[in-house]
Design a protein around this motif. Structure first.
Motif, short mmCIF file in Angstrom:
data_model
loop_
_atom_site.label_atom_id
_atom_site.label_comp_id
_atom_site.label_asym_id
_atom_site.label_seq_id
_atom_site.Cartn_x
_atom_site.Cartn_y
_atom_site.Cartn_z
N GLN A 199 -1.09 8.71 -30.26
CA GLN A 199 -0.26 7.95 -29.34
C GLN A 199 0.88 7.38 -30.18
OE1 GLN A 199 -1.06 7.82 -26.01
NE2 GLN A 199 -2.90 9.05 -26.45
N HIS A 230 1.00 12.08 -27.68
CA HIS A 230 1.49 11.47 -26.44
C HIS A 230 2.55 10.47 -26.87
CE1 HIS A 230 0.00 10.09 -22.20
NE2 HIS A 230 1.32 10.10 -22.27
N HIS A 288 5.52 7.80 -26.19
CA HIS A 288 5.88 6.83 -25.16
C HIS A 288 7.28 6.29 -25.42
CE1 HIS A 288 1.59 6.74 -23.93
NE2 HIS A 288 1.40 6.96 -25.22
N ARG A 297 6.39 10.36 -22.23
CA ARG A 297 6.34 9.41 -21.11
C ARG A 297 7.66 8.65 -21.10
NH1 ARG A 297 4.03 4.04 -19.60
NH2 ARG A 297 3.58 3.60 -21.79
N LEU A 340 9.00 6.22 -19.30
CA LEU A 340 9.07 4.78 -19.01
C LEU A 340 10.21 4.41 -18.06
CD1 LEU A 340 8.57 3.36 -22.65
CD2 LEU A 340 6.84 4.07 -21.02
N HIS A 359 5.06 12.83 -18.58
CA HIS A 359 4.11 11.93 -17.92
C HIS A 359 4.86 10.91 -17.06
CE1 HIS A 359 0.78 8.63 -18.47
NE2 HIS A 359 1.05 8.89 -17.20
N PHE A 360 4.85 11.15 -15.76
CA PHE A 360 5.38 10.18 -14.81
C PHE A 360 4.21 9.37 -14.25
CE2 PHE A 360 8.45 13.74 -14.55
CZ PHE A 360 9.58 13.07 -14.97
N THR A 361 4.49 8.13 -13.87
CA THR A 361 3.40 7.26 -13.42
C THR A 361 3.34 7.10 -11.91
OG1 THR A 361 4.83 5.36 -13.90
CG2 THR A 361 3.24 6.00 -15.58
N ASP A 397 5.42 18.62 -15.00
CA ASP A 397 5.28 17.21 -14.68
C ASP A 397 3.81 16.83 -14.49
OD1 ASP A 397 8.00 17.20 -14.74
OD2 ASP A 397 8.26 17.20 -12.56
N LEU A 401 -0.77 4.26 -14.11
CA LEU A 401 -1.24 3.40 -15.19
C LEU A 401 -2.49 2.66 -14.76
CD1 LEU A 401 2.15 1.89 -16.44
CD2 LEU A 401 1.01 4.01 -17.11
N ASN A 444 9.51 2.18 -12.51
CA ASN A 444 8.86 3.48 -12.44
C ASN A 444 7.40 3.40 -12.01
OD1 ASN A 444 8.64 2.35 -15.25
ND2 ASN A 444 7.25 4.08 -15.49
N VAL A 487 -6.01 11.94 -17.73
CA VAL A 487 -5.29 12.14 -18.98
C VAL A 487 -5.99 13.18 -19.85
CG1 VAL A 487 -4.55 11.03 -21.13
CG2 VAL A 487 -4.29 9.81 -18.95
#
Length: 393
Positions: free
Chosen positions: A5, A98, A100, A124, A126, A160-162, A179, A184, A298, A379
């Protein structure tokens, strides 16, 4: 499976992005995934002291490990050459990364190193691919895209969209991407016995309206404060709590504080600054309403935190989990204008029994849909599919 991460900082002063990684890492570890977080010692962007942590060595906690690297050079941008050197030398020992954040030098450089070392990575963004966000420093971002981020997006094994809404509106700059829409998670708070009303001098009979987020122009405070002033003039009784800070823009933060100090809201407003731990939990559980009229969000991790604490929410339709809030009757959703916020808050404050009902709905929905256990499985499934694809090809 061994995972990285990579995030510019996990200091909680940066809010949701840091909090997400600190929630995901132990959940992945609990599920049997090996997790190493690569990050910097950054703890604010305006002269704050860096995190007091050992550097360049693994620190084990909650089943995973963190390696902090000193920001150098360019501390303000949370950049670290040592982090990139570690990634280059050790990428072969991991299955997937991953990453961020976009438009962040360390994240952008990390994606480049991953490609060079043939380590598959997920980005990701954000919320940085939201057209509203892209208009900020637009020319600089266009240059950044041309030099770095278009290639980083093209080379990613997944984005990675949330939320579905974030994925729908996000720009890809002409790049075809895979996608991954994964929300979260939030950790259900334990019941807190701290009397936050006594601590901040709030009358027991006054409904509490809570704003708890970064004090940033996108959060809609310049809509919320005039709306609260109108409610006050109309004679509605409430106490407003402003909880948050902005280490990246202290001038704007002071502007908002001064606006409150110089208005009729002063007598029934508490400004707490950044809160965490028991004080944060107690505020969320004490509040009668949580409000976040953002211009774009987001996901809205603060909204999910309020929901899991049993607090109904008043949000704009630019917070991308607004549909879930509507469908579950977990609060009220309006538009990004003062009159809409006034109407929603008036409706909510006029019927506290309905607030309680929607708060219970919010907690039930959040426990079912925003639990880390459920999200972690999504995930892991995404990680496995990407690792297999890269092994085959």
């Amino acid at each position: 499976m061994k995972t990285l991460q990579i995030i510019p900082s996990i200091s909680l002063i940066y809010g949701g992005p840091s909090q997400m990684v600190l929630g995901l890492a132990p959940a992945l570890a609990k599920a049997g995934v090996e997790v190493t977080i690569l990050t910097t010692d950054s703890n604010g962007d305006n002269g704050q002291k860096p995190l007091d942590v050992p550097l360049n060595i693994p620190i084990k906690q909650d089943g995973y490990e963190v390696i902090y690297f000193r920001c150098a050079p360019f501390r303000r941008y949370k950049f670290s050459l040592d982090l990139l050197k570690f990634l280059k030398n050790n990428a072969q020992y991991f299955d997937i990364a991953h990453i961020h954040a976009l438009f962040s030098p360390i994240s952008s450089a990390a994606a480049i190193v991953c490609r060079q070392q043939s380590l598959p990575y997920i980005l990701r963004p954000l919320g940085t691919l939201d057209p509203s966000d892209l208009r900020k420093k637009e020319q600089l971002k266009q240059l950044y895209v041309a030099l770095l981020e278009r290639r980083n997006l093209a080379g990613a094994s997944g984005i990675h969209f949330t939320s579905e809404q974030e994925a729908k509106i996000s720009s890809r700059f002409g790049v075809s991407t895979k996608d991954l829409v994964i929300p979260l998670g939030v950790i259900p708070p334990e019941n807190n016995t701290e009397n936050i009303r006594n601590k901040f001098g709030i009358d027991n009979d006054k409904p509490v309206i809570l704003f708890m987020s970064r004090i940033d122009p996108k959060k809609g405070l310049e809509l919320l404060i005039p709306a609260l002033q109108k409610l006050s003039i109309q004679g509605l009784d409430f106490h407003f709590v402003l909880a948050g800070t902005n280490p990246q823009d202290p001038i704007y933060e002071q502007k908002i504080k001064s606006e409150i100090e110089n208005s009729q809201l002063k007598s029934h407003t508490t400004i707490t600054g950044f809160v965490t731990g028991e004080a944060k939990i107690s505020l969320l559980q004490t509040a009668d309403l949580f409000v976040l009229p953002s211009y774009y969000e987001n996901f809205g991790i603060a909204v999910a935190e309020a929901m899991v604490a049993g607090t109904p929410v008043v949000i704009s339709d630019q917070v991308h989990i607004y549909q879930q809030v509507l469908d579950s009757e977990s609060g009220w959703v309006g538009t990004t204008d003062v009159e809409s916020i006034v109407r929603l808050l008036t409706t909510a404050l006029s019927n506290l029994q309905e607030c309680q009902r929607r708060g219970l709905n919010a907690q039930k929905y959040a426990l079912q849909h925003f639990s880390w256990d459920a999200i972690t499985q999504q995930v892991i499934q995404a990680y496995r599919e990407i690792v297999v694809e890269n092994t085959i090809f």
